[in-house]
Structures are given as structure tokens and as C-alpha cells.
Design an enzyme around this catalytic site. Structure first.
Site, PDB file in Angstrom:
ATOM      1  N   GLU A   1       0.844  -1.196   0.000  1.00  0.00           N
ATOM      2  CA  GLU A   1       0.000   0.000   0.000  1.00  0.00           C
ATOM      3  C   GLU A   1       0.879   1.247   0.000  1.00  0.00           C
ATOM      4  O   GLU A   1       1.840   1.324   0.742  1.00  0.00           O
ATOM      5  CB  GLU A   1      -0.904  -0.025   1.244  1.00  0.00           C
ATOM      6  CG  GLU A   1      -1.897   1.100   1.300  1.00  0.00           C
ATOM      7  CD  GLU A   1      -2.635   1.274  -0.016  1.00  0.00           C
ATOM      8  OE1 GLU A   1      -3.306   0.324  -0.451  1.00  0.00           O
ATOM      9  OE2 GLU A   1      -2.522   2.344  -0.636  1.00  0.00           O
TER      10      GLU A   1
ATOM     11  N   LYS B   1       8.167  -1.596  -2.496  1.00  0.00           N
ATOM     12  CA  LYS B   1       7.566  -0.846  -1.389  1.00  0.00           C
ATOM     13  C   LYS B   1       8.645  -0.255  -0.481  1.00  0.00           C
ATOM     14  O   LYS B   1       8.624   0.936  -0.161  1.00  0.00           O
ATOM     15  CB  LYS B   1       6.621  -1.762  -0.603  1.00  0.00           C
ATOM     16  CG  LYS B   1       6.054  -1.155   0.654  1.00  0.00           C
ATOM     17  CD  LYS B   1       5.201   0.067   0.384  1.00  0.00           C
ATOM     18  CE  LYS B   1       4.951   0.856   1.648  1.00  0.00           C
ATOM     19  NZ  LYS B   1       4.219   2.089   1.436  1.00  0.00           N
TER      20      LYS B   1
ATOM     21  N   CYS C   1       6.292   4.615   9.396  1.00  0.00           N
ATOM     22  CA  CYS C   1       6.904   3.750   8.383  1.00  0.00           C
ATOM     23  C   CYS C   1       8.292   4.123   7.895  1.00  0.00           C
ATOM     24  O   CYS C   1       9.115   3.229   7.697  1.00  0.00           O
ATOM     25  CB  CYS C   1       5.962   3.621   7.206  1.00  0.00           C
ATOM     26  SG  CYS C   1       4.506   2.681   7.684  1.00  0.00           S
TER      27      CYS C   1
HETATM   28  P1  NAD Z   1      -1.848  -0.346  12.706  1.00  0.00           P
HETATM   29  O1  NAD Z   1      -1.052  -0.648  13.911  1.00  0.00           O
HETATM   30  O2  NAD Z   1      -2.627   0.919  12.628  1.00  0.00           O
HETATM   31  O3  NAD Z   1      -2.892  -1.539  12.442  1.00  0.00           O
HETATM   32  C1  NAD Z   1      -2.570  -2.879  12.511  1.00  0.00           C
HETATM   33  C2  NAD Z   1      -3.728  -3.630  13.165  1.00  0.00           C
HETATM   34  O4  NAD Z   1      -3.486  -5.037  13.067  1.00  0.00           O
HETATM   35  C3  NAD Z   1      -3.893  -3.328  14.655  1.00  0.00           C
HETATM   36  O5  NAD Z   1      -5.185  -2.823  14.903  1.00  0.00           O
HETATM   37  C4  NAD Z   1      -3.665  -4.694  15.337  1.00  0.00           C
HETATM   38  O6  NAD Z   1      -4.495  -4.906  16.471  1.00  0.00           O
HETATM   39  C5  NAD Z   1      -4.019  -5.648  14.228  1.00  0.00           C
HETATM   40  N1  NAD Z   1      -3.461  -6.988  14.396  1.00  0.00           N
HETATM   41  C6  NAD Z   1      -2.169  -7.326  14.714  1.00  0.00           C
HETATM   42  N2  NAD Z   1      -2.054  -8.661  14.763  1.00  0.00           N
HETATM   43  C7  NAD Z   1      -3.263  -9.189  14.477  1.00  0.00           C
HETATM   44  C8  NAD Z   1      -3.763 -10.516  14.357  1.00  0.00           C
HETATM   45  N3  NAD Z   1      -2.951 -11.567  14.533  1.00  0.00           N
HETATM   46  N4  NAD Z   1      -5.063 -10.688  14.050  1.00  0.00           N
HETATM   47  C9  NAD Z   1      -5.870  -9.625  13.864  1.00  0.00           C
HETATM   48  N5  NAD Z   1      -5.464  -8.349  13.943  1.00  0.00           N
HETATM   49  C10 NAD Z   1      -4.164  -8.124  14.248  1.00  0.00           C
HETATM   50  O7  NAD Z   1      -0.829  -0.439  11.475  1.00  0.00           O
HETATM   51  P2  NAD Z   1      -0.956   0.314  10.068  1.00  0.00           P
HETATM   52  O8  NAD Z   1      -0.436   1.693  10.178  1.00  0.00           O
HETATM   53  O9  NAD Z   1      -2.312   0.061   9.521  1.00  0.00           O
HETATM   54  O10 NAD Z   1       0.125  -0.512   9.230  1.00  0.00           O
HETATM   55  C11 NAD Z   1      -0.111  -1.852   8.833  1.00  0.00           C
HETATM   56  C12 NAD Z   1       0.931  -2.253   7.815  1.00  0.00           C
HETATM   57  O11 NAD Z   1       0.805  -1.455   6.648  1.00  0.00           O
HETATM   58  C13 NAD Z   1       2.381  -2.080   8.258  1.00  0.00           C
HETATM   59  O12 NAD Z   1       3.141  -3.124   7.709  1.00  0.00           O
HETATM   60  C14 NAD Z   1       2.796  -0.771   7.638  1.00  0.00           C
HETATM   61  O13 NAD Z   1       4.176  -0.715   7.379  1.00  0.00           O
HETATM   62  C15 NAD Z   1       2.037  -0.780   6.355  1.00  0.00           C
HETATM   63  N6  NAD Z   1       1.705   0.549   5.794  1.00  0.00           N
HETATM   64  C16 NAD Z   1       1.274   1.546   6.610  1.00  0.00           C
HETATM   65  C17 NAD Z   1       0.919   2.797   6.068  1.00  0.00           C
HETATM   66  C18 NAD Z   1       0.431   3.936   6.934  1.00  0.00           C
HETATM   67  O14 NAD Z   1       0.269   5.027   6.400  1.00  0.00           O
HETATM   68  N7  NAD Z   1       0.192   3.772   8.207  1.00  0.00           N
HETATM   69  C19 NAD Z   1       0.978   2.982   4.692  1.00  0.00           C
HETATM   70  C20 NAD Z   1       1.416   1.927   3.891  1.00  0.00           C
HETATM   71  C21 NAD Z   1       1.773   0.717   4.456  1.00  0.00           C
HETATM   72  C1  UGA Z   2       4.579   7.619   3.735  1.00  0.00           C
HETATM   73  C2  UGA Z   2       4.584   7.565   2.201  1.00  0.00           C
HETATM   74  O1  UGA Z   2       4.400   8.889   1.691  1.00  0.00           O
HETATM   75  C3  UGA Z   2       3.470   6.655   1.677  1.00  0.00           C
HETATM   76  O2  UGA Z   2       3.554   6.550   0.274  1.00  0.00           O
HETATM   77  C4  UGA Z   2       3.639   5.278   2.317  1.00  0.00           C
HETATM   78  O3  UGA Z   2       2.589   4.424   1.910  1.00  0.00           O
HETATM   79  C5  UGA Z   2       3.624   5.408   3.815  1.00  0.00           C
HETATM   80  O4  UGA Z   2       4.683   6.297   4.240  1.00  0.00           O
HETATM   81  C6  UGA Z   2       3.857   4.127   4.533  1.00  0.00           C
HETATM   82  O5  UGA Z   2       4.418   3.190   3.989  1.00  0.00           O
HETATM   83  O6  UGA Z   2       3.488   4.117   5.710  1.00  0.00           O
HETATM   84  P1  UGA Z   2       3.156   8.916   5.586  1.00  0.00           P
HETATM   85  O7  UGA Z   2       4.270   8.509   6.493  1.00  0.00           O
HETATM   86  O8  UGA Z   2       1.773   8.624   6.001  1.00  0.00           O
HETATM   87  O9  UGA Z   2       3.346   8.199   4.141  1.00  0.00           O
HETATM   88  O10 UGA Z   2       3.240  10.476   5.284  1.00  0.00           O
HETATM   89  P2  UGA Z   2       4.228  11.381   4.396  1.00  0.00           P
HETATM   90  O11 UGA Z   2       3.416  12.397   3.721  1.00  0.00           O
HETATM   91  O12 UGA Z   2       5.117  10.564   3.565  1.00  0.00           O
HETATM   92  O13 UGA Z   2       5.083  12.132   5.505  1.00  0.00           O
HETATM   93  C7  UGA Z   2       6.042  11.458   6.297  1.00  0.00           C
HETATM   94  C8  UGA Z   2       6.836  12.460   7.120  1.00  0.00           C
HETATM   95  O14 UGA Z   2       7.673  13.248   6.269  1.00  0.00           O
HETATM   96  C9  UGA Z   2       5.972  13.454   7.873  1.00  0.00           C
HETATM   97  O15 UGA Z   2       6.521  13.685   9.140  1.00  0.00           O
HETATM   98  C10 UGA Z   2       6.029  14.702   7.009  1.00  0.00           C
HETATM   99  O16 UGA Z   2       5.784  15.866   7.726  1.00  0.00           O
HETATM  100  C11 UGA Z   2       7.446  14.632   6.515  1.00  0.00           C
HETATM  101  N1  UGA Z   2       7.667  15.369   5.246  1.00  0.00           N
HETATM  102  C12 UGA Z   2       7.000  15.014   4.120  1.00  0.00           C
HETATM  103  C13 UGA Z   2       8.586  16.411   5.211  1.00  0.00           C
HETATM  104  O17 UGA Z   2       9.224  16.736   6.233  1.00  0.00           O
HETATM  105  N2  UGA Z   2       8.794  17.078   4.042  1.00  0.00           N
HETATM  106  C14 UGA Z   2       8.139  16.738   2.895  1.00  0.00           C
HETATM  107  O18 UGA Z   2       8.383  17.390   1.857  1.00  0.00           O
HETATM  108  C15 UGA Z   2       7.217  15.685   2.939  1.00  0.00           C
END
Ligand code: NAD
Ligand code: UGA
Length: 462
Positions: free
Chosen positions: A162, A221, A277
Site C-alpha cells: 500500500e 515498497k 513507516c
Molecule cells: P496499525 O497498527 O494501525 O494496524 C494494525 C492492526 O493489526 C492493529 O489494529 C492490530 O491490532 C491488528 N493486528 C495485529 N495482529 C493481528 C492478528 N494476529 N489478528 C488480527 N489483527 C491483528 O498499522 P498500520 O499503520 O495500519 O500498518 C499496517 C501495515 O501497513 C504495516 O506493515 C505498515 O508498514 C504498512 N503501511 C502503513 C501505512 C500507513 O500510512 N500507516 C501505509 C502503507 C503501508
Molecule cells: C509515507 C509515504 O508517503 C506513503 O507513500 C507510504 O505508503 C507510507 O509512508 C507508509 O508506507 O506508511 P506517511 O508517512 O503517512 O506516508 O506520510 P508522508 O506524507 O510521507 O510524511 C512522512 C513524514 O515526512 C511526515 O513527518 C512529514 O511531515 C514529513 N515530510 C513530508 C517532510 O518533512 N517534508 C516533505 O516534503 C514531505
């Protein structure tokens, strides 16, 4: 051939699973989508009027589909059994124990999902890695599934990372730059890819759905996040040069961003990047590189993280130095606690680093963030500090209360509302000289100086 996907289960109702599968439910009304989690209170919140995460536009979509074809449940077994496609969207944090401590990704939640799916499935499934994982994680997932398969059941494991960013998740999901699907180069693998692709094709133009082998997908990713973080560290490194020379990093960013090869996005110099992340995924990449006996590669990416630490500490030090080298017992107003605007998420927020640094120097903090509540602030600051938090930290309901009796305003998050505050009113409530440290370069510095503030910011001398 795989039949058309009609029931989706998403394991993990977090920042990724929740918004992603909500958007799928809204676009594919003929698919039943059930999002499950072991965290009962999180599921209860998803089923209530106050959702567990703040994301612009999310609430409307959840409300329009919930109870129709979108369900939130703790009955994981039922949802897994019924589904023909399962997204694994659980958290993959940095390991805090054992081999790879502090760097490797902890895959225990992914493995728990694999074992649960294998133990309880009575029909064939497409299992989709949505979580960010180290390259070749799908292999472990496949092996666990295949070693525990029941007769007549088959699995196809896909990688579908994602790319949404928090604060813009719904826009990113509705209009993604690309959707990436990795799978096996076999007939069954290709059929599974086609089945998942058909879900996205309902609203994503086909040319934006790209398919690769599983390992390329997983590595893309980590690479995307590494490149994005690297851009921020690069511009932040230049911001330090600007401060020492009289150049302005915003002007430099504008000038280089007009080169179409570089592009204008992600060049906003700041107090440092945060979020759940970037650091985790870079550490993971560094660890993988080391394990592959590529120390030069590991060192290269480690430097992106080192630069981010340097940026945060430089800014924190500057606050203390500017305020006559002492902030003991001084009240300081922190504007913003989330790691970026339009989210309530504070994971790895630079504001936490700044707050802890200032508290250790003896400051008293008055914190305001439009979407982070006091419970979260105290949870984030607890632990390492030697101070009694409740005596030295107040979380205010509005920015003007947070300015009362304060020596300085420190902007940690780039919330739009901070640009339109009445700074005369803030000034009148503060002690003099009154300081502003704009860690996001969002305020009108000239206007603040005219009011009487001493202003410091990132990447230029004022
Ligand atoms: P999160 O902590 O918000 O959510 C994860 C959820 O999974 C939690 O609610 C937890 O209780 C649940 N969980 C854990 N183990 C479980 C199990 N065995 N059965 C059922 N539920 C379970 O995490 P997130 O921010 O949604 O991130 C999830 C993944 O996606 C990570 O690998 C992260 O790197 C990736 N990712 C995150 C973002 C982002 O913007 N946060 C963007 C892209 C990718
Ligand atoms: C980031 C990536 O942008 C997503 O594509 C990815 O899916 C995600 O991580 C993930 O794998 O979790 P996110 O962390 O939600 O998304 O937000 P960003 O907009 O990337 O910002 C990350 C950090 O960088 C923030 O603290 C933001 O303030 C900072 N940032 C961003 C800067 O300091 N300068 C910039 O120009 C942009």
C-alpha cells in the site's frame, strides 16, 4: 480459474486496513468486505460514531457502507472461513528483541495470520500481503500455509503493498498513482493476480495497475519509502547549509523542483520526518542489506536516518541556544503533536523528540494539537523521562490557552489552522521577549517580526 472475488476479509483494522478496505467496499458494492482485528476496542470504535482514526473523508464513506457490504468484527475465524480473498494488513513493527533488534521487521503478527488462515480455511484462498514486509516474506507465508493445508484447499500468495499517505489516504486510494500486484509466475499465480486486479479495475484505470513478480513487488515498497525519506533528508541537509550561508532552502527547493527530472514534491524542509513507516522501513532495508553482505548499501541508507536525527537535534538545540541557553522552568507552547497535518497519528512524530528534549532541559510544556488528545500526548511522553509529567505538561483545548505565560511557540506540525491564528493575541498572552520557532516553515515570518516576535525557522536566517 479463480471465481470472481465476492467476499473479502481484511485482517488488521488499522491505518491501512481500515481505509483501504472501506474504499474497496464503497467502489465494489457487490463484494462483502469484513475488516477484522484482535483489538476489541478498535473494532467497537469502527462500529461507533467516533472512528479510531482521523482521516479526511473516511467517516462519510464508512457510514455510507457500514452494515451494507462493509462490516467490522472481532470474529476473525468466521470472516477468514467465508472469504475468498484475504488481505493481511497487520502491523510489522521494528523488532525490539533478539536477532535484528532495533532494525529487522517483526513478522510475528504476519505469521500468526498465516497459521490462523491455514488452520481454519476449508476453501481455497488468495492471501494478499498488504502490510509492508521484508523482501521474500511471501515465501515464509506460503511455506506456513502450504505446510498446514487441509485437503482440497489451495492458496495463492500475492504481494500488494500500500502506498497511501496518512492525511490524504482517501484521495490516494481513490486516485492512486499506481496499484502494484506481485505474484507467482505460474498459471495459478497469474489467475490470482487477475482476480485481485479485477477488484481494483472497478475504479483504477488498467494502465495504472502494474504486475510484477512477488519479490520485486515487496522490494518496490521498501524502495519507494527509502527514496521518499531520502528526499526529505537531502533537502534537510541543504537546510543546514542554508542556515550557515544566508541561502533560503525554500528558494533552493523551488529552483531545483522546476527541473522536471527532480519534480517539486516532497522537498519541504522540516524539523525531520516522522510517521510509523519511514524509519521502520529504512531500518529494515539497512538490516536486509547487511544480511546480504552489502555493508556499503546498508551504510548508504542508514545515512538517511542519521540525517533525520541530526535535523531533529539541530532544531531542538537551536531552541535552547536562542532562549539564552536556558529553558529551565520556562513555559513553551508546542503547536502540533501529530507527525504531519490532517492526522491524529503521533507514531515517531518529531514533536515527541522535541518535547522530550525540552522537558529534559527543564521546560514546562503547553501543547495544542487539533486532533491529538491529552491521553495520547501523555502516553507518548511517558517512560524515559525523569520528570513528573503531570506537573510539567499541559494539553490545551485551543492554541490561545496554550500561549498563556509562555516564552516561546514551537511549531512541530504543519496544520493549516496554525497559519491563520491571531498572532497578536498569542503575543499579548506571552512573556517578552517572545519567540517563535517555526519547524515547518509555514508561518508569515515578516508579519510575526512586525508584531514583535523573535523568529527562528528551518533553512534560512531571518
Ligand atoms: P496499525 O497498527 O494501525 O494496524 C494494525 C492492526 O493489526 C492493529 O489494529 C492490530 O491490532 C491488528 N493486528 C495485529 N495482529 C493481528 C492478528 N494476529 N489478528 C488480527 N489483527 C491483528 O498499522 P498500520 O499503520 O495500519 O500498518 C499496517 C501495515 O501497513 C504495516 O506493515 C505498515 O508498514 C504498512 N503501511 C502503513 C501505512 C500507513 O500510512 N500507516 C501505509 C502503507 C503501508
Ligand atoms: C509515507 C509515504 O508517503 C506513503 O507513500 C507510504 O505508503 C507510507 O509512508 C507508509 O508506507 O506508511 P506517511 O508517512 O503517512 O506516508 O506520510 P508522508 O506524507 O510521507 O510524511 C512522512 C513524514 O515526512 C511526515 O513527518 C512529514 O511531515 C514529513 N515530510 C513530508 C517532510 O518533512 N517534508 C516533505 O516534503 C514531505
Amino acid at each position: 480459474a479463480y471465481p470472481k472475488v465476492s467476499k473479502i476479509c481484511c485482517i488488521g483494522a488499522g491505518y491501512v486496513g481500515g481505509p483501504t478496505c472501506t474504499v474497496i467496499a464503497s467502489k465494489c458494492t457487490d463484494i462483502t468486505v469484513t475488516i477484522v482485528d484482535i483489538n476489541e476496542s478498535r473494532i467497537a470504535q469502527w462500529n461507533s460514531d467516533s472512528l479510531p482514526i482521523f482521516e479526511p473523508g473516511l467517516e462519510e464513506i464508512v457510514k455510507s457502507r457500514r452494515g451494507q457490504n462493509l462490516f467490522f468484527s472481532t470474529d476473525i475465524l468466521k470472516a477468514v472461513k467465508e472469504a475468498d480473498l484475504i488481505f493481511i494488513s497487520v502491523n510489522t513493527p521494528t523488532k525490539n528483541f533478539g536477532v535484528g533488534k532495533g532494525r529487522a521487521a517483526d513478522l510475528k503478527h504476519i505469521e500468526a495470520c498465516a497459521r490462523l488462515i491455514a488452520d481454519h480455511s476449508t476453501s481455497s484462498k488468495i492471501v494478499v500481503e498488504k502490510s509492508t514486509v521484508p523482501v521474500r516474506a511471501a515465501e515464509s507465508l506460503s511455506r506456513i500455509l502450504k505446510a498446514n493445508t487441509k485437503p482440497g484447499v489451495t492458496y495463492q500468495v500475492l504481494s500488494n503493498p500500500e502506498f497511501l499517505a496518512e492525511g490524504t489516504a482517501i484521495c490516494d486510494l481513490l486516485n492512486p498513482d499506481r496499484v502494484l500486484i506481485g505474484g507467482e509466475d505460474t498459471e495459478e499465480g497469474q489467475l490470482a493476480i487477475a482476480a485481485l486486479s479485477s477488484v481494483y479495475e472497478v475504479w483504477v484505470p488498467k494502465e495504472r495497475i502494474i504486475t510484477t513478480n512477488t519479490w520485486s513487488s515487496e522490494l518496490s515498497k521498501l524502495t519507494a519509502n527509502a527514496f521518499l525519506a531520502q528526499r526529505i533528508s537531502s533537502i534537510n541537509a541543504i537546510s543546514a547549509v542554508c542556515e550557515a550561508t544566508g541561502a533560503d532552502v525554500s528558494e533552493v527547493a523551488r529552483a531545483i523542483g522546476m527541473d522536471t527530472r527532480l519534480g517539486p514534491k516532497f522537498l519541504q524542509s522540516s524539523v525531520g520526518f516522522g510517521g510509523s513507516c519511514f524509519q521502520k522501513d529504512l531500518l529494515n532495508l539497512v538490516y536486509i542489506s547487511e544480511c546480504l553482505n552489502l555493508p556499503e548499501v546498508a551504510e548508504y541508507w542508514q545515512q538517511v536516518l542519521n540525517m533525520n536525527e541530526f535535523q531533529k537535534s539541530r532544531f531542538a538545540k537551536r531552541i535552547v541556544e536562542t532562549m539564552f541557553n536556558t529553558i529551565t522552568n520556562k513555559k513553551i507552547t508546542l503547536l502540533g503533536f501529530a507527525f504531519k497535518k490532517n492526522t491524529g497519528d503521533t507514531r515517531e512524530s518529531p514533536a515527541i523528540y522535541i518535547a522530550k528534549y525540552l522537558l529534559e532541559e527543564g521546560a514546562v510544556l503547553q501543547i495544542y494539537d487539533p486532533k491529538v488528545d491529552s491521553k495520547q500526548v501523555f502516553a507518548d511522553l511517558s517512560g524515559t523521562l525523569s520528570v513528573n509529567l503531570s506537573e510539567v505538561v499541559t494539553v490545551s483545548k485551543n492554541p490561545y490557552d496554550a500561549a498563556v505565560g509562555s516564552h516561546a511557540i514551537v511549531v512541530c506540525t504543519e496544520w493549516d489552522e496554525f497559519t491563520s491564528l491571531d498572532y497578536e493575541r498569542m503575543y499579548s498572552r506571552m512573556l517578552k521577549p517572545a519567540f517563535v520557532f517555526d519547524g515547518r516553515k509555514i508561518l508569515n515570518h515578516k508579519k510575526l517580526i512586525d508584531i514583535g516576535f523573535h523568529v527562528e525557522t528551518i533553512g534560512c536566517k531571518l
